[in-house]
Each structure stands twice: as structure tokens, then as C-alpha cells.
Design a protein around this motif. Sequence first.
Motif, PDB file in Angstrom:
ATOM      1  N   ALA A   1      47.579  45.367  48.698  1.00  0.00           N
ATOM      2  CA  ALA A   1      48.945  45.881  48.787  1.00  0.00           C
ATOM      3  C   ALA A   1      49.953  44.833  48.316  1.00  0.00           C
ATOM      4  N   ALA A   2      49.694  43.572  48.666  1.00  0.00           N
ATOM      5  CA  ALA A   2      50.575  42.488  48.214  1.00  0.00           C
ATOM      6  C   ALA A   2      50.570  42.379  46.696  1.00  0.00           C
ATOM      7  N   ALA A   3      49.393  42.531  46.094  1.00  0.00           N
ATOM      8  CA  ALA A   3      49.303  42.461  44.636  1.00  0.00           C
ATOM      9  C   ALA A   3      50.078  43.609  43.993  1.00  0.00           C
ATOM     10  N   ALA A   4      50.010  44.797  44.600  1.00  0.00           N
ATOM     11  CA  ALA A   4      50.749  45.939  44.062  1.00  0.00           C
ATOM     12  C   ALA A   4      52.253  45.687  44.131  1.00  0.00           C
ATOM     13  N   LEU A   5      52.704  45.147  45.256  1.00  0.00           N
ATOM     14  CA  LEU A   5      54.128  44.822  45.378  1.00  0.00           C
ATOM     15  C   LEU A   5      54.523  43.706  44.415  1.00  0.00           C
ATOM     16  N   GLY A   6      53.644  42.746  44.234  1.00  0.00           N
ATOM     17  CA  GLY A   6      53.924  41.680  43.288  1.00  0.00           C
ATOM     18  C   GLY A   6      54.062  42.213  41.875  1.00  0.00           C
TER      19      GLY A   6
ATOM     20  N   ASP B   1      36.039  43.752  60.538  1.00  0.00           N
ATOM     21  CA  ASP B   1      37.220  44.627  60.463  1.00  0.00           C
ATOM     22  C   ASP B   1      38.450  43.826  60.036  1.00  0.00           C
ATOM     23  N   LEU B   2      38.606  42.634  60.594  1.00  0.00           N
ATOM     24  CA  LEU B   2      39.729  41.783  60.205  1.00  0.00           C
ATOM     25  C   LEU B   2      39.639  41.384  58.737  1.00  0.00           C
ATOM     26  N   LEU B   3      38.437  41.105  58.297  1.00  0.00           N
ATOM     27  CA  LEU B   3      38.225  40.742  56.896  1.00  0.00           C
ATOM     28  C   LEU B   3      38.592  41.907  55.979  1.00  0.00           C
ATOM     29  N   ARG B   4      38.191  43.095  56.370  1.00  0.00           N
ATOM     30  CA  ARG B   4      38.497  44.283  55.574  1.00  0.00           C
ATOM     31  C   ARG B   4      40.002  44.565  55.566  1.00  0.00           C
ATOM     32  N   LEU B   5      40.646  44.445  56.723  1.00  0.00           N
ATOM     33  CA  LEU B   5      42.083  44.663  56.799  1.00  0.00           C
ATOM     34  C   LEU B   5      42.839  43.638  55.959  1.00  0.00           C
ATOM     35  N   GLY B   6      42.391  42.391  56.010  1.00  0.00           N
ATOM     36  CA  GLY B   6      43.026  41.355  55.203  1.00  0.00           C
ATOM     37  C   GLY B   6      42.914  41.655  53.720  1.00  0.00           C
ATOM     38  N   ALA B   7      41.767  42.200  53.302  1.00  0.00           N
ATOM     39  CA  ALA B   7      41.586  42.553  51.890  1.00  0.00           C
ATOM     40  C   ALA B   7      42.537  43.685  51.504  1.00  0.00           C
ATOM     41  N   TYR B   8      42.711  44.674  52.386  1.00  0.00           N
ATOM     42  CA  TYR B   8      43.642  45.768  52.100  1.00  0.00           C
ATOM     43  C   TYR B   8      45.076  45.248  51.960  1.00  0.00           C
TER      44      TYR B   8
ATOM     45  N   ALA C   1      47.766  34.659  43.388  1.00  0.00           N
ATOM     46  CA  ALA C   1      47.206  34.253  44.677  1.00  0.00           C
ATOM     47  C   ALA C   1      46.194  35.278  45.186  1.00  0.00           C
ATOM     48  N   VAL C   2      46.520  36.553  45.038  1.00  0.00           N
ATOM     49  CA  VAL C   2      45.591  37.599  45.469  1.00  0.00           C
ATOM     50  C   VAL C   2      44.318  37.554  44.634  1.00  0.00           C
ATOM     51  N   ALA C   3      44.465  37.318  43.334  1.00  0.00           N
ATOM     52  CA  ALA C   3      43.281  37.208  42.477  1.00  0.00           C
ATOM     53  C   ALA C   3      42.387  36.063  42.938  1.00  0.00           C
ATOM     54  N   GLY C   4      43.002  34.939  43.321  1.00  0.00           N
ATOM     55  CA  GLY C   4      42.218  33.816  43.831  1.00  0.00           C
ATOM     56  C   GLY C   4      41.541  34.140  45.150  1.00  0.00           C
ATOM     57  N   MET C   5      42.250  34.866  46.029  1.00  0.00           N
ATOM     58  CA  MET C   5      41.677  35.231  47.320  1.00  0.00           C
ATOM     59  C   MET C   5      40.492  36.180  47.168  1.00  0.00           C
ATOM     60  N   MET C   6      40.578  37.089  46.216  1.00  0.00           N
ATOM     61  CA  MET C   6      39.548  38.103  46.058  1.00  0.00           C
ATOM     62  C   MET C   6      38.390  37.620  45.191  1.00  0.00           C
ATOM     63  N   ALA C   7      38.519  36.425  44.623  1.00  0.00           N
ATOM     64  CA  ALA C   7      37.462  35.929  43.726  1.00  0.00           C
ATOM     65  C   ALA C   7      36.143  35.742  44.472  1.00  0.00           C
ATOM     66  N   VAL C   8      36.201  35.130  45.660  1.00  0.00           N
ATOM     67  CA  VAL C   8      34.970  34.881  46.421  1.00  0.00           C
ATOM     68  C   VAL C   8      34.305  36.183  46.872  1.00  0.00           C
TER      69      VAL C   8
ATOM     70  N   LEU D   1      52.991  40.149  52.949  1.00  0.00           N
ATOM     71  CA  LEU D   1      51.667  40.764  53.049  1.00  0.00           C
ATOM     72  C   LEU D   1      50.581  39.801  52.596  1.00  0.00           C
ATOM     73  N   LEU D   2      50.907  38.982  51.604  1.00  0.00           N
ATOM     74  CA  LEU D   2      49.942  37.983  51.134  1.00  0.00           C
ATOM     75  C   LEU D   2      49.602  36.994  52.245  1.00  0.00           C
ATOM     76  N   VAL D   3      50.612  36.510  52.945  1.00  0.00           N
ATOM     77  CA  VAL D   3      50.390  35.556  54.030  1.00  0.00           C
ATOM     78  C   VAL D   3      49.560  36.204  55.146  1.00  0.00           C
ATOM     79  N   ALA D   4      49.916  37.449  55.498  1.00  0.00           N
ATOM     80  CA  ALA D   4      49.175  38.142  56.561  1.00  0.00           C
ATOM     81  C   ALA D   4      47.728  38.385  56.148  1.00  0.00           C
ATOM     82  N   GLY D   5      47.527  38.821  54.908  1.00  0.00           N
ATOM     83  CA  GLY D   5      46.174  39.069  54.436  1.00  0.00           C
ATOM     84  C   GLY D   5      45.341  37.803  54.388  1.00  0.00           C
ATOM     85  N   ALA D   6      45.963  36.718  53.933  1.00  0.00           N
ATOM     86  CA  ALA D   6      45.240  35.443  53.867  1.00  0.00           C
ATOM     87  C   ALA D   6      44.859  34.960  55.264  1.00  0.00           C
ATOM     88  N   ALA D   7      45.758  35.151  56.224  1.00  0.00           N
ATOM     89  CA  ALA D   7      45.467  34.724  57.597  1.00  0.00           C
ATOM     90  C   ALA D   7      44.298  35.512  58.183  1.00  0.00           C
ATOM     91  N   LEU D   8      44.265  36.812  57.931  1.00  0.00           N
ATOM     92  CA  LEU D   8      43.188  37.632  58.463  1.00  0.00           C
ATOM     93  C   LEU D   8      41.855  37.315  57.786  1.00  0.00           C
TER      94      LEU D   8
END
Length: 256
Positions: free
Chosen positions: A64-69, A53-60, A94-101, A26-33
Motif C-alpha cells: 500500500a505504501a508503494a502504491a501511495l508512493g 500474521d504480522l509478517l503478512r500484514l506488514g507486507a500488505y 524502500a518497499v522494493a528493498g523490503m520485499m527483495a528478501v 505506511l512504510l514505517v508501519a510495514g517495516a516495523a511489523l
Amino acid sequence: MSTFRLRNRPRGGRWPVVPAWLGVLLLVAGAALMGGAGPGHRMGLVPLGTAFDLLRLGAYLAVAAAALGLLALVIATLCRRLRPALAGLLVILAVAGMMAVPWQMMQRAQRVPPIHDITTDTHNPPEFVTLAPAREAAPNAVGYTPSFASQQRRAYPSIQPLVLEQPLARVLSAAEDAAREMGWEIAALTDTTLEATATTRWFGFKDDVVIRLTETDTGVRVDVRSASRIGRSDLGTNAARIVAYMDRLEGRLDGG
């Protein structure tokens, strides 16, 4: 033999591993989106609405990846499984880094006024002439919105005209060079004005800039106006662009 296999079976079996690997996927998919939404719009592959929409889906997916992690980290810790615990922790980081911006952008949006047109002269802003048709085709207005003036003065009191004790021709040459160094596309150049377009790196948004030079008794007054074509708030981008440009222009003339 069965007793030996049972004793050597990892504690928890696959329970710590499954959420860890699902989190990675999920992390890879979210980062790609999230990473591809902007470039996809900039290259004309997807419209702006779809890109958001893609940006929002990637954030979701990232959440979810962070929850599984986190789930993998808890289970692996209880089962004393180092690798799944490490994988879960890395997913969370990784999710924390992605969501920082995006988080910083949200915080910035709360600090700056919801305006998208900044100028050093709020009483008589420089006008777009050559770029007027391009701006007319965009959502934001061509003319300056008077209500922006008071908001700008409160939020950006340092946005002021620049007066240079230099010949007009030299200031104009330096103004053009500074604009090109900023990566702007020059649209028009006269004896006293310059119009250019700045393109943002991620989404490729177009922001227009007009520079006006006026000879005074104390030197050449430089006024700059930077306005976004779309978006209610620019998150402080236009003000930062004007400050950076003025600094670059002064640096070129001081260096010369």
C-alpha cells in the motif's frame, strides 16, 4: 495581496504531499511489523502463527505504501513538485528493498524440493539420540523420511560424505571446534558422534544436526545430517549448512 498569494501557492496544493506522507507512514508501519515478527517470536513474545500474521500484514502495508508512493510521484511530477516526487520515489525504492528478501525466498522455494531433512548418507542416516525427545515434541518426524532421498539426490548431488586421512581423535576434536564456530549449541558428544542445535537468526527456528564419524580403511568418514524441527520445506537451509560445515571442518584440519 490575494493575487500575490495565489501566484505563490505551490502547484497542486497538498495533493502531491498527502499521498507521499501517507506512504511514508505506511512504510514505517510495514517495516516495523515485518522486521519485528521474527524477533518477537524468537523472544517468545508472540506465537508462530501470530508472527506470520504480522509478517503478512506488514507486507500488505508495504505494498500500500508503494502504491501511495507511486501516486505521489505521478502527481508531483505533473505539478513539478520536486520534494513530494522524491519522497514518493524513495518510498517505492524502500518497499522494493523490503520485499527483495521475501521475493528471493519465494523463488528459492520453487527451485528446491519441499524437504527439511538432509543427510550425506541417505541409506543409513545418522540418528538423533540425545535430541530425539526435543524432536518428538516438534511437528517434524524424528526418523528420516525415505522419500526424501531421491529428491535430495536430484536437488543436492554434491551432498556427500567426507573421508579424511586423519586420526579419529583429531577429526572428532576438529568436528567439535567447527560446530562451535558455526554457532551451534552442542547437545551431546561421544567418541564417534556429535549432536547439536542450530538456531536461525530471524525467527529463531531450531534445526538439529548430528555428525557421525566412522573409521574406514582409507581414513575417517564424516557423515552429517541436518533436519528442521518445523516446516515442510527448509528452502535449502539444511543443505547449505552441511556444505558450510564440511568446508569449515576441512579447513581446520588442513590448517592444522
